[in-house]
Design a protein around this motif. Sequence first.
Motif, short mmCIF file in Angstrom:
data_model
loop_
_atom_site.label_atom_id
_atom_site.label_comp_id
_atom_site.label_asym_id
_atom_site.label_seq_id
_atom_site.Cartn_x
_atom_site.Cartn_y
_atom_site.Cartn_z
N SER A 197 0.82 -1.21 0.00
CA SER A 197 0.00 0.00 0.00
C SER A 197 0.85 1.26 0.00
O SER A 197 0.54 2.23 -0.69
N VAL A 198 1.93 1.24 0.78
CA VAL A 198 2.83 2.40 0.83
C VAL A 198 3.47 2.64 -0.53
O VAL A 198 3.56 3.77 -1.01
N ASP A 199 3.91 1.57 -1.17
CA ASP A 199 4.51 1.70 -2.50
C ASP A 199 3.53 2.38 -3.46
O ASP A 199 3.89 3.29 -4.21
N LYS A 200 2.27 1.95 -3.43
CA LYS A 200 1.27 2.50 -4.35
C LYS A 200 0.97 3.97 -4.04
O LYS A 200 0.83 4.79 -4.95
N VAL A 201 0.87 4.32 -2.75
CA VAL A 201 0.49 5.69 -2.42
C VAL A 201 1.64 6.67 -2.68
O VAL A 201 1.41 7.82 -3.07
N VAL A 202 2.88 6.22 -2.51
CA VAL A 202 4.02 7.07 -2.84
C VAL A 202 4.09 7.28 -4.36
O VAL A 202 4.31 8.40 -4.84
N LYS A 203 3.87 6.21 -5.10
CA LYS A 203 3.88 6.31 -6.57
C LYS A 203 2.80 7.29 -7.04
O LYS A 203 3.04 8.11 -7.94
N LYS A 204 1.62 7.23 -6.43
CA LYS A 204 0.54 8.11 -6.84
C LYS A 204 0.86 9.57 -6.55
O LYS A 204 0.58 10.46 -7.37
N GLN A 205 1.48 9.84 -5.40
CA GLN A 205 1.89 11.21 -5.10
C GLN A 205 2.91 11.72 -6.11
O GLN A 205 2.87 12.87 -6.54
N LYS A 206 3.83 10.84 -6.50
CA LYS A 206 4.83 11.19 -7.51
C LYS A 206 4.16 11.53 -8.84
O LYS A 206 4.50 12.52 -9.50
N GLU A 207 3.20 10.72 -9.24
CA GLU A 207 2.51 10.94 -10.51
C GLU A 207 1.74 12.26 -10.51
O GLU A 207 1.68 12.95 -11.53
N ILE A 208 1.16 12.61 -9.38
CA ILE A 208 0.42 13.86 -9.28
C ILE A 208 1.35 15.06 -9.31
O ILE A 208 1.03 16.12 -9.85
N GLY A 209 2.54 14.90 -8.70
CA GLY A 209 3.51 15.98 -8.67
C GLY A 209 3.76 16.56 -7.30
O GLY A 209 4.31 17.66 -7.17
N ILE A 210 3.38 15.82 -6.24
CA ILE A 210 3.66 16.27 -4.87
C ILE A 210 5.17 16.19 -4.63
O ILE A 210 5.80 15.17 -4.91
N ASP A 211 5.74 17.25 -4.07
CA ASP A 211 7.19 17.29 -3.85
C ASP A 211 7.63 16.63 -2.55
O ASP A 211 8.61 15.88 -2.54
N GLN A 212 6.94 16.93 -1.46
CA GLN A 212 7.25 16.33 -0.16
C GLN A 212 6.18 15.28 0.12
O GLN A 212 5.06 15.61 0.49
N VAL A 213 6.54 14.01 -0.07
CA VAL A 213 5.56 12.92 0.01
C VAL A 213 5.64 12.23 1.37
O VAL A 213 6.58 12.44 2.15
N ASN A 214 4.65 11.39 1.63
CA ASN A 214 4.72 10.55 2.83
C ASN A 214 4.11 9.19 2.53
O ASN A 214 3.83 8.86 1.38
N ASP A 215 3.90 8.41 3.57
CA ASP A 215 3.37 7.05 3.42
C ASP A 215 1.86 7.00 3.57
O ASP A 215 1.29 5.92 3.72
N GLY A 216 1.20 8.16 3.54
CA GLY A 216 -0.25 8.21 3.71
C GLY A 216 -0.69 7.95 5.14
O GLY A 216 -1.88 7.85 5.41
N GLU A 217 0.29 7.79 6.04
CA GLU A 217 0.06 7.36 7.42
C GLU A 217 -0.47 5.93 7.46
O GLU A 217 -1.13 5.52 8.42
N TYR A 218 -0.16 5.16 6.43
CA TYR A 218 -0.66 3.79 6.34
C TYR A 218 -0.11 2.89 7.44
O TYR A 218 -0.73 1.89 7.79
N GLY A 219 1.06 3.22 7.96
CA GLY A 219 1.63 2.43 9.04
C GLY A 219 1.02 2.73 10.39
O GLY A 219 1.29 2.04 11.37
N HIS A 220 0.17 3.80 10.46
CA HIS A 220 -0.51 4.13 11.71
C HIS A 220 -1.80 3.32 11.79
O HIS A 220 -2.68 3.45 10.95
N ILE A 221 -1.90 2.50 12.79
CA ILE A 221 -3.03 1.59 12.93
C ILE A 221 -4.33 2.37 13.10
O ILE A 221 -4.41 3.31 13.90
N THR A 222 -5.37 1.99 12.34
CA THR A 222 -6.65 2.69 12.39
C THR A 222 -7.59 2.02 13.39
O THR A 222 -7.26 1.03 14.03
N SER A 223 -8.79 2.60 13.47
CA SER A 223 -9.83 2.06 14.36
C SER A 223 -10.59 0.95 13.64
O SER A 223 -11.81 1.00 13.49
#
Length: 402
Positions: free
Chosen positions: A43-69
């Motif tokens: 999931s992190v690989d996909k969300v970083v790739k998507k940010q790159k494709e859009i053109g975001i300069d400072q990217v992150n992991d979408g907070e995917y490693g932070h456990i949700t409810s």
Amino acid sequence: MTQKILTTHVGSLPRTPELLEANSRRAKEEISNEEFDQIIAESVDKVVKKQKEIGIDQVNDGEYGHITSGAIDYGAWWNYSFYRLGGLEMTGEDRWAKKEAILSKPGEIKLTNFSDRRDRQKFRAAYEDPDSGVLGKRANVPNPAFAGKVTYTGQDQVNRDVSLLTAAMKKYDIEQGFMAAISPGAAARLEDRFYHDEVALLNDLADALHEEYKAITDAGLIVQIDAPDLAEAWDQINPEPSVSDFQKWLQLRVDAANRALKGIDPELVRLHICWGSWHGPHTTDIPFEDIVDQCLEIKAGSFSFEASSPRHAHEWKVWEKPGRLGKNQKIVPGLVSHSTNAVEHPELIADRIVRFADIVGPENVIASTDCGLGGRLHEQIAWAKLEALVEGAELASQRLFR
């Protein structure tokens, strides 16, 4: 000097159905750690790739490693800390969903329950109407309490998050990345059954969270300190305190944040100031002017804040005060809002960027979002807002650097 306005966002991005299901299965202990980590990695690989494709300069992991409810894409911004701090004991109840109000006395600051926030009291009918669109999805999540000395136990989790993000950045040739982490003051909102001493609790939280901040910055990533305690907490104090009493309470949290950041390069620190992410009226928010100077005492190189919310878009004026923004400090204003489904026009975004750039200099402006978009907006709308943000930054760059 970079001849463009850089773009970023606040952190939370829409989670995929697969990731939400994995979180739900994890909560029920129906998935192994190995399988869960593999789903996060993909999931992190996909969300970083998507940010790159859009053109975001400072990217992150979408907070995917932070456990949700579980299966709700909301609330992970601080719930994740329950799994990374020692000294906690699960209570089996959502402290903030209780019906009994926690009222403060004159000169005293106590946070009341969510249902007794002053904005919710003022607009009770709207908040209690499930069709009003005010609250969105929020699951009642059992909260732990402080039952022993706070320590940091999340080394494996933060190391995994850092490794996944930096690997994806290398794969997609991205230079700048950031990772969100809770502030000591925000973490301190849990019930205290051990310390009964606010300063001692904040100090131990600062020392514990320093380990998370250092793991992030040692990898060359920016750590974003999520600190809604600096602004959002004002509305959660009932009855309304004096500004001076709130500022005294706030100073303890500013001091704790600086303790947690000791020895960390400010250029690798971004402070996120927020009035909350729910879609309410927000008529009882504290003015930015009343807290901005204390926020700027925190040893950060950049400051993220809401600047497109209908309640705070006018507060660009706080930066007109000469000398308010220190040398080598940058602002990271939110140019698209998490609180409306309307996608901002790139020309409007460009106008907002230029206004900030005219005050503090274009080299000191990074275009961002008001708050995290995950769980607050439909996935299609969230990504459309980021696309508009990039387009607006490109238009602004053409005006500012031609």
